[in-house]
Motif scaffolding. Structure first.
Motif, PDB file in Angstrom:
ATOM      1  N   MET A 219       1.126  -1.087  -0.091  1.00  0.00           N
ATOM      2  CA  MET A 219       0.091   0.433  -0.072  1.00  0.00           C
ATOM      3  C   MET A 219       0.572   1.667   0.092  1.00  0.00           C
ATOM      4  O   MET A 219       0.878   1.613  -1.301  1.00  0.00           O
ATOM      5  CB  MET A 219      -0.996   0.181   1.106  1.00  0.00           C
ATOM      6  N   PRO A 220       1.857   1.719   0.661  1.00  0.00           N
ATOM      7  CA  PRO A 220       2.263   2.395   0.730  1.00  0.00           C
ATOM      8  C   PRO A 220       3.693   2.502  -0.736  1.00  0.00           C
ATOM      9  O   PRO A 220       3.522   4.167  -0.975  1.00  0.00           O
ATOM     10  CB  PRO A 220       3.998   2.415   2.050  1.00  0.00           C
ATOM     11  N   GLU A 221       4.041   1.337  -1.236  1.00  0.00           N
ATOM     12  CA  GLU A 221       4.632   1.620  -2.590  1.00  0.00           C
ATOM     13  C   GLU A 221       3.568   2.186  -3.667  1.00  0.00           C
ATOM     14  O   GLU A 221       3.807   3.477  -4.179  1.00  0.00           O
ATOM     15  CB  GLU A 221       5.516   0.371  -2.941  1.00  0.00           C
ATOM     16  N   LEU A 222       2.254   1.792  -3.453  1.00  0.00           N
ATOM     17  CA  LEU A 222       1.461   2.263  -4.492  1.00  0.00           C
ATOM     18  C   LEU A 222       1.283   3.914  -4.663  1.00  0.00           C
ATOM     19  O   LEU A 222       1.016   4.114  -4.840  1.00  0.00           O
ATOM     20  CB  LEU A 222      -0.088   1.511  -4.514  1.00  0.00           C
ATOM     21  N   VAL A 223       0.389   4.349  -3.164  1.00  0.00           N
ATOM     22  CA  VAL A 223       0.750   5.493  -3.294  1.00  0.00           C
ATOM     23  C   VAL A 223       1.445   6.149  -3.488  1.00  0.00           C
ATOM     24  O   VAL A 223       1.640   7.284  -3.733  1.00  0.00           O
ATOM     25  CB  VAL A 223       0.095   5.849  -1.194  1.00  0.00           C
ATOM     26  N   GLU A 224       3.289   5.957  -2.702  1.00  0.00           N
ATOM     27  CA  GLU A 224       3.801   6.645  -3.160  1.00  0.00           C
ATOM     28  C   GLU A 224       4.223   6.366  -4.782  1.00  0.00           C
ATOM     29  O   GLU A 224       4.553   7.922  -5.612  1.00  0.00           O
ATOM     30  CB  GLU A 224       5.276   5.678  -2.726  1.00  0.00           C
ATOM     31  N   GLY A 225       3.653   5.650  -6.299  1.00  0.00           N
ATOM     32  CA  GLY A 225       3.853   5.401  -7.245  1.00  0.00           C
ATOM     33  C   GLY A 225       3.046   6.709  -7.541  1.00  0.00           C
ATOM     34  O   GLY A 225       3.336   7.178  -8.336  1.00  0.00           O
TER      35      GLY A 225
ATOM     36  N   LEU B 177       3.068  -0.290 -13.320  1.00  0.00           N
ATOM     37  CA  LEU B 177       1.996   1.195 -12.686  1.00  0.00           C
ATOM     38  C   LEU B 177       2.392   2.817 -13.716  1.00  0.00           C
ATOM     39  O   LEU B 177       1.908   2.991 -14.730  1.00  0.00           O
ATOM     40  CB  LEU B 177       2.460   2.156 -11.425  1.00  0.00           C
ATOM     41  N   ALA B 178       3.713   2.379 -14.222  1.00  0.00           N
ATOM     42  CA  ALA B 178       4.038   3.878 -14.631  1.00  0.00           C
ATOM     43  C   ALA B 178       3.403   3.196 -16.562  1.00  0.00           C
ATOM     44  O   ALA B 178       3.102   4.343 -17.247  1.00  0.00           O
ATOM     45  CB  ALA B 178       5.617   3.587 -15.414  1.00  0.00           C
TER      46      ALA B 178
END
Length: 265
Positions: free
Chosen positions: A8-14, A253-254
């Protein structure tokens, strides 16, 4: 779920790094990170939670199973409210074991919504019935077309129950554009999701959603239908794909952001 390999933190940061302003969340990863912790994480990052997925599975005949489903959906509504989203996506449920009664199963969905709709509205949450491709009718969702979803939703106020428009599930249906117009006229398009149709489907079919631009669906065509129907809300990309999940989540994601611009923006 498109990038479920990310925490979840990686998703939000991305999302923040890419300028993505909203994210649709699923209950399982939210629970893994913690409901309150996820709400704070997303809020502090300035992201909107566009939808929560999923509620539903209303078709049980057994009274105890039905009561459990209703209780779980009330919990899902509470979770959506805590996360700050106004939309809970519903996967309505397949045929109970041994049953062949599609009509009865669909009526049990309406019965459940008659109890849950007012509860959801009192918490500022709308319920969005998602029709799934007919290949899922037996085990996952007896609502297979947008018209079927609207036939149920229109029994209730639009602020309680509407529909999810997902390209993956309805692209094959030549009556769907008219149903989108019908949904828009009554303010019932609660969310719009993109995924492409690629073949051959994998064994199990559930994880066969293709990256947008890789398959048979004209994303701009479907986007034009929802826009013509008056929809101005968020657009989500929701992919289930084992090959994509096996790769680097940040790169996926990108790529997804780029493909949206190339094929749908």
């Amino acid at each position: 779920m498109t990038v479920k390999q990310l925490s979840m933190p990686e998703l939000v940061e991305g999302c923040v790094e890419l300028g993505i302003t909203g994210v649709g969340l699923w209950r399982e990863p939210v629970a893994a990170h913690g409901l309150d912790a996820t709400a704070k994480l997303v809020r502090d990052a300035g992201l909107a939670v566009t939808t929560l997925c999923r509620g539903g599975f209303f078709t049980a005949i057994d009274p105890a199973e039905r009561a459990a489903a209703l209780a779980d959906n009330r919990k899902a509504i509470d979770e959506a409210a805590t996360l700050g989203t106004d939309t809970l996506v519903l996967v309505s449920g397949g045929l109970p074991s041994g049953s062949k009664d599609l009509h009865g199963a669909r009526e049990r969905i309406a019965d459940a919504l008659s109890e849950l709709g007012p509860y959801a509205a009192s918490n500022g949450v709308r319920l969005a019935i998602e029709p799934l491709h007919p290949m899922f009718a037996s085990d996952r969702c007896v609502v297979s077309t947008l018209s079927q979803a609207l036939d149920i939703a229109e029994r209730f106020p639009a602020e309680q129950v509407g529909v999810t428009v997902d390209t993956y599930h309805i692209w094959w249906d030549d009556t769907a554009p008219a149903a989108i117009a019908r949904a828009g006229a009554s303010g019932r398009i609660h969310t719009f999701q993109l995924a492409d149709w690629i073949t051959p489907l994998p064994q199990g079919v559930l994880t066969g959603r293709g990256q947008i631009g890789d398959g048979a669906i004209d994303m701009r065509e479907w986007k034009s239908y929802v826009e013509a129907a008056g929809y101005t809300g968020p657009i989500e990309v929701e992919l289930f794909n084992d090959d994509l999940w096996a790769g680097d989540g940040r790169e996926l994601l990108a790529q997804t952001a780029r493909r949206f611009v190339e094929h749908a923006a």
